[in-house]
Design a protein around this motif. Structure first.
Motif, PDB file in Angstrom:
ATOM      1  N   ASP A  12       0.851  -1.046  -0.063  1.00 48.11           N
ATOM      2  CA  ASP A  12       0.002  -0.013  -0.041  1.00 48.11           C
ATOM      3  C   ASP A  12       0.799   1.038  -0.120  1.00 48.11           C
ATOM      4  O   ASP A  12       0.515   2.212  -0.901  1.00 48.11           O
ATOM      5  CB  ASP A  12      -0.907  -0.135   1.173  1.00 48.11           C
ATOM      6  CG  ASP A  12      -1.910   1.313   1.118  1.00 48.11           C
ATOM      7  OD1 ASP A  12      -2.550   1.509   0.419  1.00 48.11           O
ATOM      8  OD2 ASP A  12      -1.678   1.897   2.257  1.00 48.11           O
ATOM      9  N   ARG A  13       1.724   1.295   1.169  1.00 50.24           N
ATOM     10  CA  ARG A  13       2.923   2.492   0.641  1.00 50.24           C
ATOM     11  C   ARG A  13       3.513   2.692  -0.460  1.00 50.24           C
ATOM     12  O   ARG A  13       3.476   3.664  -0.789  1.00 50.24           O
ATOM     13  CB  ARG A  13       3.876   2.282   2.047  1.00 50.24           C
ATOM     14  CG  ARG A  13       3.195   2.407   3.410  1.00 50.24           C
ATOM     15  CD  ARG A  13       4.055   1.865   4.441  1.00 50.24           C
ATOM     16  NE  ARG A  13       5.054   2.681   4.745  1.00 50.24           N
ATOM     17  CZ  ARG A  13       6.236   2.264   5.304  1.00 50.24           C
ATOM     18  NH1 ARG A  13       6.336   1.502   6.093  1.00 50.24           N
ATOM     19  NH2 ARG A  13       7.526   3.205   5.417  1.00 50.24           N
ATOM     20  N   CYS A  14       4.270   1.485  -0.809  1.00 55.58           N
ATOM     21  CA  CYS A  14       4.673   1.692  -2.336  1.00 55.58           C
ATOM     22  C   CYS A  14       3.982   1.982  -3.394  1.00 55.58           C
ATOM     23  O   CYS A  14       4.389   2.720  -4.074  1.00 55.58           O
ATOM     24  CB  CYS A  14       5.518   0.178  -2.523  1.00 55.58           C
ATOM     25  SG  CYS A  14       6.721  -0.291  -1.537  1.00 55.58           S
ATOM     26  N   GLU A  21       4.098  10.279  -5.003  1.00 49.73           N
ATOM     27  CA  GLU A  21       5.473  10.917  -4.688  1.00 49.73           C
ATOM     28  C   GLU A  21       6.643  10.242  -5.225  1.00 49.73           C
ATOM     29  O   GLU A  21       7.680   9.800  -4.506  1.00 49.73           O
ATOM     30  CB  GLU A  21       5.758  10.759  -2.907  1.00 49.73           C
ATOM     31  CG  GLU A  21       4.543  10.998  -2.325  1.00 49.73           C
ATOM     32  CD  GLU A  21       4.650  10.707  -0.693  1.00 49.73           C
ATOM     33  OE1 GLU A  21       5.563  11.163  -0.053  1.00 49.73           O
ATOM     34  OE2 GLU A  21       4.081   9.866  -0.296  1.00 49.73           O
ATOM     35  N   PRO A  22       6.775  10.156  -6.419  1.00 49.92           N
ATOM     36  CA  PRO A  22       7.882   9.275  -7.171  1.00 49.92           C
ATOM     37  C   PRO A  22       9.384  10.044  -7.174  1.00 49.92           C
ATOM     38  O   PRO A  22      10.361   9.356  -7.381  1.00 49.92           O
ATOM     39  CB  PRO A  22       7.177   9.555  -8.547  1.00 49.92           C
ATOM     40  CG  PRO A  22       6.605  10.743  -9.021  1.00 49.92           C
ATOM     41  CD  PRO A  22       5.624  10.846  -7.521  1.00 49.92           C
ATOM     42  N   ASP A  23       9.202  11.106  -6.813  1.00 47.82           N
ATOM     43  CA  ASP A  23      10.660  11.782  -6.765  1.00 47.82           C
ATOM     44  C   ASP A  23      11.165  11.728  -5.208  1.00 47.82           C
ATOM     45  O   ASP A  23      12.399  12.124  -4.742  1.00 47.82           O
ATOM     46  CB  ASP A  23      10.734  13.387  -6.888  1.00 47.82           C
ATOM     47  CG  ASP A  23      10.240  13.553  -8.491  1.00 47.82           C
ATOM     48  OD1 ASP A  23      10.543  12.503  -9.194  1.00 47.82           O
ATOM     49  OD2 ASP A  23       9.792  14.333  -8.819  1.00 47.82           O
ATOM     50  N   THR A  24      10.524  11.072  -4.279  1.00 52.70           N
ATOM     51  CA  THR A  24      10.977  10.944  -3.010  1.00 52.70           C
ATOM     52  C   THR A  24      11.643   9.660  -2.616  1.00 52.70           C
ATOM     53  O   THR A  24      11.534   8.627  -3.803  1.00 52.70           O
ATOM     54  CB  THR A  24       9.956  11.089  -2.049  1.00 52.70           C
ATOM     55  OG1 THR A  24       9.001  10.070  -2.199  1.00 52.70           O
ATOM     56  CG2 THR A  24       9.263  12.365  -2.028  1.00 52.70           C
TER      57      THR A  24
END
Length: 199
Positions: A12-14, A21-24
Protein backbone atom coordinates in the motif's frame (compact mmCIF):
# COMPACT_ATOMS: atom_id res chain seq x y z
CA UNK A 1 9.83 -13.09 8.72
CA UNK A 2 6.75 -13.54 6.56
CA UNK A 3 3.51 -11.75 7.43
CA UNK A 4 0.78 -11.17 4.87
CA UNK A 5 -0.55 -8.09 6.66
CA UNK A 6 2.95 -6.55 6.76
CA UNK A 7 3.27 -7.18 3.03
CA UNK A 8 -0.13 -5.56 2.45
CA UNK A 9 0.99 -2.50 4.41
CA UNK A 10 4.23 -2.24 2.43
CA UNK A 11 2.46 -2.75 -0.91
CA UNK A 12 0.00 0.00 0.00
CA UNK A 13 2.78 2.43 0.91
CA UNK A 14 4.78 1.61 -2.22
CA UNK A 15 1.73 1.99 -4.47
CA UNK A 16 1.00 5.44 -3.10
CA UNK A 17 4.68 6.34 -3.36
CA UNK A 18 4.90 5.24 -7.02
CA UNK A 19 1.80 7.25 -7.99
CA UNK A 20 1.94 10.26 -5.68
CA UNK A 21 5.55 10.84 -4.55
CA UNK A 22 7.80 9.43 -7.29
CA UNK A 23 10.68 11.81 -6.56
CA UNK A 24 11.03 10.86 -2.90
CA UNK A 25 12.96 7.97 -1.36
CA UNK A 26 11.09 4.65 -1.68
CA UNK A 27 9.82 2.93 1.43
CA UNK A 28 11.97 0.00 2.58
CA UNK A 29 13.75 -0.85 5.80
CA UNK A 30 15.09 -4.41 5.88
CA UNK A 31 16.61 -6.34 2.99
CA UNK A 32 13.38 -8.36 2.85
CA UNK A 33 11.27 -5.21 2.58
CA UNK A 34 13.58 -3.86 -0.11
CA UNK A 35 13.05 -7.03 -2.13
CA UNK A 36 9.27 -6.83 -1.75
CA UNK A 37 9.37 -3.14 -2.72
CA UNK A 38 11.52 -3.77 -5.80
CA UNK A 39 9.15 -6.49 -6.93
CA UNK A 40 6.06 -4.31 -6.35
CA UNK A 41 7.61 -1.36 -8.19
CA UNK A 42 8.25 -3.69 -11.15
CA UNK A 43 4.55 -4.57 -11.14
CA UNK A 44 3.69 -0.85 -10.97
CA UNK A 45 5.91 -0.20 -14.00
CA UNK A 46 4.41 -3.16 -15.83
CA UNK A 47 0.83 -2.05 -15.11
CA UNK A 48 1.43 1.37 -16.64
CA UNK A 49 3.39 0.05 -19.59
CA UNK A 50 0.40 -2.18 -20.37
CA UNK A 51 -1.80 0.95 -20.25
CA UNK A 52 0.62 2.81 -22.52
CA UNK A 53 0.47 0.01 -25.11
CA UNK A 54 -3.29 0.54 -25.34
CA UNK A 55 -3.23 4.33 -25.74
CA UNK A 56 -5.49 5.51 -28.54
CA UNK A 57 -3.49 6.95 -31.41
CA UNK A 58 -0.21 5.27 -30.51
CA UNK A 59 1.92 4.58 -33.56
CA UNK A 60 3.09 1.09 -34.50
CA UNK A 61 6.63 2.11 -33.51
CA UNK A 62 5.45 3.35 -30.10
CA UNK A 63 3.51 0.14 -29.48
CA UNK A 64 6.50 -2.00 -30.49
CA UNK A 65 8.80 0.00 -28.22
CA UNK A 66 6.35 -0.32 -25.33
CA UNK A 67 6.01 -4.05 -25.93
CA UNK A 68 9.79 -4.41 -25.59
CA UNK A 69 9.57 -2.46 -22.33
CA UNK A 70 6.84 -4.82 -21.12
CA UNK A 71 8.98 -7.86 -21.93
CA UNK A 72 12.00 -6.40 -20.12
CA UNK A 73 10.01 -5.37 -17.05
CA UNK A 74 8.17 -8.69 -16.90
CA UNK A 75 11.53 -10.46 -16.86
CA UNK A 76 12.60 -8.28 -13.90
CA UNK A 77 9.34 -9.11 -12.14
CA UNK A 78 9.76 -12.86 -12.62
CA UNK A 79 13.39 -12.75 -11.51
CA UNK A 80 12.34 -10.94 -8.34
CA UNK A 81 9.67 -13.57 -7.57
CA UNK A 82 12.46 -16.16 -7.60
CA UNK A 83 14.61 -13.92 -5.37
CA UNK A 84 11.75 -13.63 -2.86
CA UNK A 85 11.60 -17.42 -2.61
CA UNK A 86 15.40 -17.69 -2.42
CA UNK A 87 15.44 -15.21 0.48
CA UNK A 88 12.77 -17.18 2.34
CA UNK A 89 14.63 -20.46 1.81
CA UNK A 90 17.85 -18.86 3.09
CA UNK A 91 15.96 -17.74 6.21
CA UNK A 92 14.61 -21.28 6.75
CA UNK A 93 17.91 -23.09 6.22
CA UNK A 94 19.27 -22.72 9.80
CA UNK A 95 16.05 -24.34 11.05
CA UNK A 96 16.48 -27.30 8.67
CA UNK A 97 13.35 -26.21 6.89
CA UNK A 98 11.43 -26.63 4.74
CA UNK A 99 10.87 -30.33 5.32
CA UNK A 100 11.13 -31.90 1.87
CA UNK A 101 9.68 -35.18 3.20
CA UNK A 102 6.30 -33.49 3.47
CA UNK A 103 3.93 -32.50 0.65
CA UNK A 104 5.13 -29.81 -1.71
CA UNK A 105 2.98 -26.72 -2.19
CA UNK A 106 2.55 -26.03 -5.91
CA UNK A 107 2.49 -22.25 -5.49
CA UNK A 108 5.47 -20.67 -3.77
CA UNK A 109 5.25 -17.77 -1.30
CA UNK A 110 6.88 -15.55 -3.94
CA UNK A 111 4.13 -16.39 -6.42
CA UNK A 112 1.46 -15.56 -3.85
CA UNK A 113 3.20 -12.26 -3.05
CA UNK A 114 3.17 -11.50 -6.78
CA UNK A 115 -0.60 -12.09 -6.91
CA UNK A 116 -1.08 -9.88 -3.84
CA UNK A 117 0.97 -7.15 -5.53
CA UNK A 118 -1.24 -7.21 -8.62
CA UNK A 119 -4.41 -7.25 -6.51
CA UNK A 120 -3.12 -4.20 -4.62
CA UNK A 121 -2.77 -2.34 -7.92
CA UNK A 122 -6.27 -3.37 -8.99
CA UNK A 123 -7.63 -2.08 -5.69
CA UNK A 124 -5.77 1.23 -6.01
CA UNK A 125 -6.96 1.87 -9.56
CA UNK A 126 -10.51 0.74 -8.82
CA UNK A 127 -10.65 3.33 -6.04
CA UNK A 128 -9.42 5.90 -8.55
CA UNK A 129 -12.27 4.98 -10.88
CA UNK A 130 -14.79 5.34 -8.05
CA UNK A 131 -13.65 8.94 -7.55
CA UNK A 132 -13.85 9.98 -11.21
CA UNK A 133 -16.03 13.04 -11.68
CA UNK A 134 -16.25 12.71 -15.49
CA UNK A 135 -17.45 9.09 -15.49
CA UNK A 136 -20.89 8.06 -16.81
CA UNK A 137 -23.78 7.29 -14.49
CA UNK A 138 -23.38 4.07 -12.54
CA UNK A 139 -19.60 3.97 -13.01
CA UNK A 140 -18.79 4.64 -9.36
CA UNK A 141 -21.28 2.05 -8.10
CA UNK A 142 -20.02 -0.58 -10.53
CA UNK A 143 -16.50 -0.03 -9.27
CA UNK A 144 -17.66 -0.13 -5.66
CA UNK A 145 -18.89 -3.68 -6.29
CA UNK A 146 -15.61 -4.55 -8.01
CA UNK A 147 -13.71 -3.18 -5.01
CA UNK A 148 -15.69 -5.40 -2.63
CA UNK A 149 -14.72 -8.47 -4.65
CA UNK A 150 -11.06 -7.43 -4.95
CA UNK A 151 -10.73 -6.75 -1.22
CA UNK A 152 -12.33 -10.11 -0.41
CA UNK A 153 -9.92 -11.87 -2.77
CA UNK A 154 -6.98 -9.99 -1.25
CA UNK A 155 -8.02 -11.04 2.26
CA UNK A 156 -8.46 -14.66 1.16
CA UNK A 157 -5.04 -14.72 -0.48
CA UNK A 158 -3.37 -13.14 2.56
CA UNK A 159 -4.85 -15.90 4.69
CA UNK A 160 -3.56 -18.52 2.25
CA UNK A 161 -0.06 -17.03 2.46
CA UNK A 162 -0.08 -16.98 6.26
CA UNK A 163 -1.41 -20.56 6.36
CA UNK A 164 1.30 -21.77 3.97
CA UNK A 165 4.05 -20.09 5.97
CA UNK A 166 2.71 -21.55 9.24
CA UNK A 167 2.76 -25.03 7.70
CA UNK A 168 6.29 -24.52 6.36
CA UNK A 169 7.49 -23.35 9.78
CA UNK A 170 5.79 -26.36 11.40
CA UNK A 171 7.56 -28.68 8.97
CA UNK A 172 4.34 -30.00 7.46
CA UNK A 173 4.64 -28.40 4.01
CA UNK A 174 7.52 -27.43 1.77
CA UNK A 175 8.23 -25.36 -1.31
CA UNK A 176 11.19 -24.82 -3.58
CA UNK A 177 12.12 -22.08 -6.02
CA UNK A 178 10.01 -22.47 -9.13
CA UNK A 179 12.28 -21.43 -11.99
CA UNK A 180 10.38 -19.54 -14.69
CA UNK A 181 13.05 -20.18 -17.37
CA UNK A 182 11.48 -17.62 -19.69
CA UNK A 183 12.58 -17.99 -23.30
CA UNK A 184 11.19 -14.90 -25.04
CA UNK A 185 13.97 -12.52 -23.91
CA UNK A 186 16.84 -14.95 -24.48
CA UNK A 187 18.49 -14.44 -27.91
CA UNK A 188 19.84 -18.00 -27.75
CA UNK A 189 16.40 -19.56 -27.17
CA UNK A 190 13.87 -17.42 -29.03
CA UNK A 191 13.84 -18.28 -32.76
CA UNK A 192 12.25 -14.94 -33.60
CA UNK A 193 15.50 -13.35 -32.38
CA UNK A 194 18.25 -15.78 -33.34
CA UNK A 195 16.92 -16.49 -36.84
CA UNK A 196 16.90 -12.77 -37.58
CA UNK A 197 20.47 -12.49 -36.28
CA UNK A 198 21.58 -15.30 -38.59
CA UNK A 199 20.39 -13.43 -41.69
Amino acid sequence: MLSANSIKYLHDRCTKHWHEEPDTTPYALSDWEKLISQHHYANCDLWHLEDKAREAGASDAQIADTKRGIDKTNQVRNDLVEKLDEALLAYLEPYNLPNSLEKQHSETPGMIIDRLSILELKIYHTREEMRRTDAPAGHSERNRHRLDVLEMQHADLRQCLDDLWAEVMAGTRYFKVYRQLKMYNDPALNPAIYRRQEK
